[in-house]
Design an enzyme around this catalytic site. Structure first.
Site, PDB file in Angstrom:
ATOM      1  N   ALA A  36       0.826  -1.214   0.000  1.00 22.09           N
ATOM      2  CA  ALA A  36       0.000   0.000   0.000  1.00 22.09           C
ATOM      3  C   ALA A  36       0.857   1.260   0.000  1.00 22.09           C
ATOM      4  O   ALA A  36       0.631   2.182  -0.797  1.00 22.09           O
ATOM      5  CB  ALA A  36      -0.929  -0.010   1.218  1.00 22.09           C
ATOM      6  N   GLU A  37       1.853   1.319   0.868  1.00 21.89           N
ATOM      7  CA  GLU A  37       2.687   2.521   0.933  1.00 21.89           C
ATOM      8  C   GLU A  37       3.522   2.698  -0.334  1.00 21.89           C
ATOM      9  O   GLU A  37       3.754   3.821  -0.776  1.00 21.89           O
ATOM     10  CB  GLU A  37       3.587   2.518   2.161  1.00 21.89           C
ATOM     11  CG  GLU A  37       4.317   3.838   2.327  1.00 21.89           C
ATOM     12  CD  GLU A  37       4.932   4.050   3.694  1.00 21.89           C
ATOM     13  OE1 GLU A  37       5.817   4.925   3.781  1.00 21.89           O
ATOM     14  OE2 GLU A  37       4.555   3.369   4.662  1.00 21.89           O
ATOM     15  N   THR A  38       3.935   1.608  -0.929  1.00 20.10           N
ATOM     16  CA  THR A  38       4.679   1.694  -2.189  1.00 20.10           C
ATOM     17  C   THR A  38       3.814   2.322  -3.272  1.00 20.10           C
ATOM     18  O   THR A  38       4.250   3.238  -3.979  1.00 20.10           O
ATOM     19  CB  THR A  38       5.159   0.298  -2.619  1.00 20.10           C
ATOM     20  OG1 THR A  38       6.053  -0.214  -1.620  1.00 20.10           O
ATOM     21  CG2 THR A  38       5.856   0.339  -3.970  1.00 20.10           C
TER      22      THR A  38
END
Length: 119
Positions: free
Chosen positions: A42-44
């Site tokens: 998700a953060e990527t």
């Protein structure tokens, strides 16, 4: 990204898609997808999206906060994170990320706040 076998499938200012296979390297001891791997995916996706809205020569995006609701367990398959912006400010951004499997089942939802810093 390489360690978790993530692949960028689509990038625009409005939508980023990143795939990741569910392999042994992203499973917890009971054999299910590790929640931390979902958060990393998700953060990527959010960070790649954030980079589309800055001048990479003078600015960078950094994670400030992320949350994730894990909705369905997985033991195999391919996950796709779909990140879209909710807020695009001068010093921060907020991104919504939905993680689906190859059957279009919702596996997790996440919201990520990115800070915009000057280099």
């Amino acid at each position: 990204m390489q360690a978790l076998q993530m692949n960028i499938k689509h990038t625009s200012k409005e939508l980023v898609k990143v795939d990741m296979p569910v392999t042994d390297s992203v499973k917890q001891p009971m054999g299910f997808l590790h929640g931390g791997a979902s958060v990393a995916l998700a953060e990527t996706a959010a960070s790649i999206g954030g980079m589309q809205h800055i001048d990479e020569k003078t600015q960078a995006v950094v994670g400030m906060e992320i949350n994730c609701n894990h909705l369905k367990a997985k033991k195999d398959g391919i996950l796709t994170a779909k990140a879209s912006p909710i807020h695009l400010g001068k010093t921060s951004m907020v991104w919504n990320i939905e993680i689906e499997d190859e059957k279009k089942q919702l596996i997790a939802i996440s919201r990520c706040t990115l800070g915009i810093i000057n280099l």
